[in-house]
Write a protein that holds these residues in place. Sequence first.
Motif, mmCIF file in Angstrom:
data_model
loop_
_atom_site.group_PDB
_atom_site.id
_atom_site.type_symbol
_atom_site.label_atom_id
_atom_site.label_comp_id
_atom_site.label_asym_id
_atom_site.label_seq_id
_atom_site.Cartn_x
_atom_site.Cartn_y
_atom_site.Cartn_z
ATOM 1 N N ILE A 66 -46.395 -15.485 -9.758
ATOM 2 C CA ILE A 66 -46.971 -14.744 -10.889
ATOM 3 C C ILE A 66 -47.489 -15.776 -11.897
ATOM 4 O O ILE A 66 -46.766 -16.698 -12.275
ATOM 5 C CB ILE A 66 -45.918 -13.828 -11.558
ATOM 6 C CG1 ILE A 66 -45.158 -13.000 -10.509
ATOM 7 C CG2 ILE A 66 -46.575 -12.913 -12.599
ATOM 8 C CD1 ILE A 66 -45.994 -12.070 -9.659
ATOM 9 N N ALA A 67 -48.743 -15.619 -12.290
ATOM 10 C CA ALA A 67 -49.346 -16.589 -13.208
ATOM 11 C C ALA A 67 -50.346 -15.851 -14.093
ATOM 12 O O ALA A 67 -50.317 -14.620 -14.179
ATOM 13 C CB ALA A 67 -50.043 -17.685 -12.405
ATOM 14 N N ASP A 68 -51.238 -16.592 -14.749
ATOM 15 C CA ASP A 68 -52.258 -15.937 -15.559
ATOM 16 C C ASP A 68 -53.461 -15.534 -14.708
ATOM 17 O O ASP A 68 -54.315 -14.763 -15.139
ATOM 18 C CB ASP A 68 -52.674 -16.833 -16.723
ATOM 19 C CG ASP A 68 -51.518 -16.984 -17.719
ATOM 20 O OD1 ASP A 68 -50.714 -16.023 -17.849
ATOM 21 O OD2 ASP A 68 -51.385 -18.054 -18.336
ATOM 22 N N GLN A 69 -53.537 -16.126 -13.499
ATOM 23 C CA GLN A 69 -54.538 -15.665 -12.524
ATOM 24 C C GLN A 69 -53.779 -15.014 -11.370
ATOM 25 O O GLN A 69 -52.574 -15.191 -11.250
ATOM 26 C CB GLN A 69 -55.353 -16.842 -11.963
ATOM 27 C CG GLN A 69 -56.420 -17.365 -12.890
ATOM 28 C CD GLN A 69 -55.856 -18.358 -13.873
ATOM 29 O OE1 GLN A 69 -54.966 -19.129 -13.518
ATOM 30 N NE2 GLN A 69 -56.336 -18.323 -15.113
ATOM 31 N N HIS A 70 -54.532 -14.311 -10.512
ATOM 32 C CA HIS A 70 -53.883 -13.658 -9.375
ATOM 33 C C HIS A 70 -53.614 -14.677 -8.276
ATOM 34 O O HIS A 70 -54.531 -15.123 -7.600
ATOM 35 C CB HIS A 70 -54.770 -12.527 -8.841
ATOM 36 C CG HIS A 70 -54.987 -11.430 -9.836
ATOM 37 N ND1 HIS A 70 -54.017 -10.513 -10.150
ATOM 38 C CD2 HIS A 70 -56.055 -11.133 -10.611
ATOM 39 C CE1 HIS A 70 -54.476 -9.678 -11.071
ATOM 40 N NE2 HIS A 70 -55.714 -10.040 -11.375
ATOM 41 N N ARG A 71 -52.379 -15.071 -8.111
ATOM 42 C CA ARG A 71 -52.009 -15.979 -7.023
ATOM 43 C C ARG A 71 -51.799 -15.193 -5.733
ATOM 44 O O ARG A 71 -51.687 -13.972 -5.749
ATOM 45 C CB ARG A 71 -50.716 -16.724 -7.375
ATOM 46 C CG ARG A 71 -50.928 -17.735 -8.474
ATOM 47 C CD ARG A 71 -49.771 -18.702 -8.592
ATOM 48 N NE ARG A 71 -50.100 -19.702 -9.613
ATOM 49 C CZ ARG A 71 -49.212 -20.397 -10.300
ATOM 50 N NH1 ARG A 71 -47.920 -20.239 -10.068
ATOM 51 N NH2 ARG A 71 -49.601 -21.283 -11.195
ATOM 52 N N ILE A 72 -51.752 -15.957 -4.635
ATOM 53 C CA ILE A 72 -51.566 -15.318 -3.328
ATOM 54 C C ILE A 72 -50.153 -15.587 -2.829
ATOM 55 O O ILE A 72 -49.696 -16.728 -2.842
ATOM 56 C CB ILE A 72 -52.562 -15.892 -2.280
ATOM 57 C CG1 ILE A 72 -54.021 -15.767 -2.768
ATOM 58 C CG2 ILE A 72 -52.371 -15.220 -0.915
ATOM 59 C CD1 ILE A 72 -54.560 -14.364 -2.811
ATOM 60 N N PHE A 73 -49.462 -14.546 -2.416
ATOM 61 C CA PHE A 73 -48.180 -14.711 -1.738
ATOM 62 C C PHE A 73 -48.206 -13.854 -0.479
ATOM 63 O O PHE A 73 -48.577 -12.678 -0.533
ATOM 64 C CB PHE A 73 -47.001 -14.289 -2.639
ATOM 65 C CG PHE A 73 -45.684 -14.257 -1.905
ATOM 66 C CD1 PHE A 73 -45.103 -15.435 -1.449
ATOM 67 C CD2 PHE A 73 -45.045 -13.055 -1.633
ATOM 68 C CE1 PHE A 73 -43.908 -15.403 -0.744
ATOM 69 C CE2 PHE A 73 -43.850 -13.027 -0.922
ATOM 70 C CZ PHE A 73 -43.283 -14.207 -0.479
ATOM 71 N N ASN A 74 -47.823 -14.459 0.636
ATOM 72 C CA ASN A 74 -47.766 -13.709 1.892
ATOM 73 C C ASN A 74 -49.115 -13.007 2.166
ATOM 74 O O ASN A 74 -49.165 -11.838 2.529
ATOM 75 C CB ASN A 74 -46.615 -12.689 1.792
ATOM 76 C CG ASN A 74 -46.120 -12.226 3.132
ATOM 77 O OD1 ASN A 74 -46.559 -12.722 4.167
ATOM 78 N ND2 ASN A 74 -45.220 -11.269 3.132
ATOM 79 N N LYS A 75 -50.206 -13.754 1.933
ATOM 80 C CA LYS A 75 -51.584 -13.313 2.200
ATOM 81 C C LYS A 75 -52.051 -12.163 1.303
ATOM 82 O O LYS A 75 -53.073 -11.534 1.572
ATOM 83 C CB LYS A 75 -51.752 -12.894 3.663
ATOM 84 C CG LYS A 75 -51.530 -14.036 4.651
ATOM 85 C CD LYS A 75 -51.754 -13.511 6.061
ATOM 86 C CE LYS A 75 -51.246 -14.496 7.094
ATOM 87 N NZ LYS A 75 -50.946 -13.846 8.354
ATOM 88 N N ARG A 76 -51.299 -11.855 0.259
ATOM 89 C CA ARG A 76 -51.725 -10.759 -0.626
ATOM 90 C C ARG A 76 -51.793 -11.257 -2.062
ATOM 91 O O ARG A 76 -51.009 -12.111 -2.457
ATOM 92 C CB ARG A 76 -50.731 -9.604 -0.530
ATOM 93 C CG ARG A 76 -50.643 -8.995 0.860
ATOM 94 C CD ARG A 76 -49.452 -8.056 0.958
ATOM 95 N NE ARG A 76 -49.337 -7.451 2.275
ATOM 96 C CZ ARG A 76 -48.567 -7.925 3.258
ATOM 97 N NH1 ARG A 76 -47.853 -9.018 3.070
ATOM 98 N NH2 ARG A 76 -48.507 -7.310 4.423
ATOM 99 N N GLU A 77 -52.708 -10.672 -2.834
ATOM 100 C CA GLU A 77 -52.823 -11.040 -4.247
ATOM 101 C C GLU A 77 -51.631 -10.523 -5.033
ATOM 102 O O GLU A 77 -51.178 -9.393 -4.797
ATOM 103 C CB GLU A 77 -54.087 -10.394 -4.830
ATOM 104 C CG GLU A 77 -55.266 -11.330 -4.887
ATOM 105 C CD GLU A 77 -56.386 -10.731 -5.721
ATOM 106 O OE1 GLU A 77 -57.128 -11.511 -6.321
ATOM 107 O OE2 GLU A 77 -56.527 -9.489 -5.766
ATOM 108 N N CYS A 78 -51.164 -11.334 -5.964
ATOM 109 C CA CYS A 78 -50.043 -10.914 -6.811
ATOM 110 C C CYS A 78 -50.540 -10.515 -8.198
ATOM 111 O O CYS A 78 -51.672 -10.806 -8.578
ATOM 112 C CB CYS A 78 -49.027 -12.043 -6.939
ATOM 113 S SG CYS A 78 -48.157 -12.336 -5.398
#
Length: 264
Positions: A108-120
């Motif tokens: 989780i950040a100020d931009q949408h990071r990727i976890f497990n191939k999905r946007e967070c």
Amino acid sequence: MLSGEPGKIPILMYHSVADEDESAVGPYFRIAITPGQFLQQMTWLNEKGYRTVSLAAAMELLRTGGSTAERTVVITFDDGYRNFYQHAFPAIEQFGFTATMFLPTASIADQHRIFNKRECMTWGDVRDLQQCGISFGSHTVNHPQLHGLDRERIRMELLESKQTIEDKTGSAVDTFAYPYAFPQTDKPFTAMVREILEEGGYRYGVCTRIGRAGKKSDPLFLERLPVNSADDAELLEAKMEGDYDWVGGVQSMIKRVRKSRTRG
Ligand SMILES: [Zn+2]
């Protein structure tokens, strides 16, 4: 259908709410549900007269006993995917429901990071949702396989994630979701995790043990019912009424057998 054992509360476990092709994955391991199916399930809960509560409220209902726990459900999401905001939250809001989302804070950040191939989600999303009544808990910092890590690393994963969510939302965090399969047969390990959770001020936790939460459940490692696109209304009803409680027993039996095999 016969009602299951009274005095138990189902805690539903969701991950991704999106149109994803999981046909190559066995139904037991799927973690996605389509937005349409999610809406159907929320509609079904509403029609059946279910109300949603927080983990803390659920545990209080179980503690005080009686029939008050009837038609009560807890809705949880793991992993912090952005599609929760896009596809799950509208349905939750429509019926006046509530839910708890467990965040792996490094994703989780100020931009949408990727976890497990999905946007967070972003922290901005988290704050928006919090304003609308969604609760947030910790799902560690890096979503590691905790089993096998040393105590200091586990402490960091459990305590730092809690601190980060509290700093970013301005609200106290007292719930935790154990990532991956819960190693319930390794008692020294689970005792260590419990100690760290207690040290950190956590009060309630959930894991992948299958079943419904009851009076005798461990408040830091509560059983849940996994829900995915393989669950139609009938299967969801069966799970919620306790027809799947036996799966938890089978699950722990299989783990014991596996463990004795690998050790023997
Ligand atoms: Zn997870």
